[in-house]
Design an enzyme around this catalytic site. Structure first.
Site, PDB file in Angstrom:
ATOM      1  CE1 TYR A 135      -2.902   3.149   0.773  1.00  0.00           C
ATOM      2  CE2 TYR A 135      -3.762   1.977   2.665  1.00  0.00           C
ATOM      3  CZ  TYR A 135      -3.791   3.067   1.819  1.00  0.00           C
ATOM      4  OH  TYR A 135      -4.713   4.057   2.019  1.00  0.00           O
ATOM      5  CE  LYS A 163      -5.751   1.639  -0.508  1.00  0.00           C
ATOM      6  NZ  LYS A 163      -5.668   2.965  -0.994  1.00  0.00           N
TER       7      LYS A 163
HETATM    8  C1  NAY Z   1      -7.766   3.644   2.717  1.00  0.00           C
HETATM    9  O1  NAY Z   1      -6.835   2.942   3.012  1.00  0.00           O
HETATM   10  O2  NAY Z   1      -8.693   3.830   3.469  1.00  0.00           O
HETATM   11  C2  NAY Z   1      -7.784   4.322   1.426  1.00  0.00           C
HETATM   12  O3  NAY Z   1      -7.737   3.684   0.439  1.00  0.00           O
HETATM   13  C3  NAY Z   1      -7.873   5.790   1.413  1.00  0.00           C
HETATM   14  C4  NAY Z   1      -7.753   6.387   0.044  1.00  0.00           C
HETATM   15  C5  NAY Z   1      -7.976   7.871   0.125  1.00  0.00           C
HETATM   16  N1  NAY Z   1      -6.712   8.561   0.173  1.00  0.00           N
HETATM   17  C6  NAY Z   1      -6.361   9.408   1.126  1.00  0.00           C
HETATM   18  C7  NAY Z   1      -5.047  10.089   0.922  1.00  0.00           C
HETATM   19  O4  NAY Z   1      -7.030   9.608   2.067  1.00  0.00           O
HETATM   20  O5  NAY Z   1      -9.929   7.621  -1.168  1.00  0.00           O
HETATM   21  C8  NAY Z   1      -8.743   8.340  -1.077  1.00  0.00           C
HETATM   22  C9  NAY Z   1      -9.026   9.836  -0.959  1.00  0.00           C
HETATM   23  O6  NAY Z   1      -9.788  10.100   0.187  1.00  0.00           O
HETATM   24  C10 NAY Z   1      -9.743  10.326  -2.198  1.00  0.00           C
HETATM   25  O7  NAY Z   1      -8.971  10.059  -3.325  1.00  0.00           O
HETATM   26  C11 NAY Z   1     -10.042  11.826  -2.123  1.00  0.00           C
HETATM   27  O8  NAY Z   1      -8.864  12.570  -2.153  1.00  0.00           O
END
Ligand code: NAY
Length: 292
Positions: A135, A163
């Site tokens: 990740y 990921k």
């Molecule tokens: C997780 O592990 O919960 C995720 O995959 C979170 C992914 C999110 N990234 C961050 C930096 O928070 O979904 C994204 C993000 O909220 C989205 O792209 C909006 O910026």
């Protein structure tokens, strides 16, 4: 179960006293799957992994596998700052029946590449035949690694997927281009899902999928059909939602959006902010025009 498709990064569900609520998590899971997403990513950033105890994370993962009950893949995030707890969570996730495990690169101590590679080798041994998905989230972990780091571990058979959470798609395309054919790549920045999929990513994992999973379902389906214009229109809807979310703590905003849809998940754990009455009214007004 084939690892691919649209996976919601599940929000942590708490009761009114701030304790983990598997009942609320079960309702959330049904709500998310009903929107047409393929699977779940549990105990990640959106799942407040770093604000929970190891036991809470174990319970979250077991509860998710049981509630999903084969309706789609469950990827369990088992990453921690220390290898020992990561290994224990990984062994637990495998026993619980997770379809894959995933781990953020350990943070804070400025571990070098050899130390990070050793971490993934140990996790891979603990995961056994269960796929291990690295990740990469440099915006939050502040651990920046080149495509070569992941490609070497993929070639060694340590990693079965990645990921990739960044809006910089150049490293992503190099990883997709140079990794073994069965290596699974997930787009992790919701605002560029269309780009990641068009470049050949196998799916997406995102926080906003909890609320507007159906929109991302359509982005993915249109890209698969080769209709990029239609996919772009749907991506635009998602990006407007994300732009509004950017004015708030993202979890606070998502919890309020879910509450409006009848799904209660409590408050995020401090030091995450608790929602104020003013913010609640503001977000409700905003979403009543945005999500109609
Ligand atoms: C997780 O592990 O919960 C995720 O995959 C979170 C992914 C999110 N990234 C961050 C930096 O928070 O979904 C994204 C993000 O909220 C989205 O792209 C909006 O910026």
């Amino acid at each position: 179960m084939r690892l691919a498709g649209i996976h919601a990064a599940l929000i942590a569900a708490y009761d009114d006293h701030g304790e983990l609520s598997l009942e609320r998590q079960a309702e959330l899971i049904d709500h998310v799957l009903d929107q047409g997403v393929d699977g779940l990513f549990v105990s990640g950033s959106t799942g407040e992994a770093y604000l929970q105890s190891a036991d809470e994370r174990r319970a979250t993962i077991t509860g998710a596998v049981e509630q999903v009950a084969g309706r789609g893949p469950v990827i369990a995030h088992t990453g921690c700052l220390d290898t020992r707890t990561s290994l224990s969570l990984t062994e637990h996730a495998v026993q619980a029946g997770a379809d894959a495990v995933s781990a953020v690169t350990p943070i804070y101590y400025n571990f070098d590449e050899a130390q990070l590679a050793a971490y993934f080798r140990e996790l891979s041994a603990a995961a056994g035949p269960t796929p291990l998905i690295a990740y990469h989230i440099p915006g939050r972990s502040h651990v920046d690694l080149s495509p070569d780091f992941f490609l070497r571990l993929a070639d060694e058979g340590i990693l079965q997927g990645l990921k990739y959470t960044s809006t910089d798609l150049h490293p992503l395309v190099e990883i997709i281009r140079q990794s073994p054919p069965d290596f699974v790549v997930f787009n992790g920045s919701d605002e560029v899902l269309i780009g990641g999929l068009a470049l050949g990513a196998d799916g997406g994992i995102g926080s906003t999928y909890n609320v507007i999973g159906g929109v991302y379902r359509q982005v993915a389906d249109h890209v698969a059909d080769g209709d990029l214009a239609a996919a772009l229109r749907r991506q635009g809807i998602a990006n407007e939602f994300i732009a509004h979310m950017g004015r708030y703590d993202f979890l606070l905003f998502l919890r309020e959006a879910l509450r409006r849809a009848g799904i209660e998940t409590g408050h995020g754990r401090a030091p995450l902010p608790a929602i104020t009455d003013f913010q609640r009214r503001e977000i409700d007004d905003l979403l009543s025009t945005l999500l109609t």
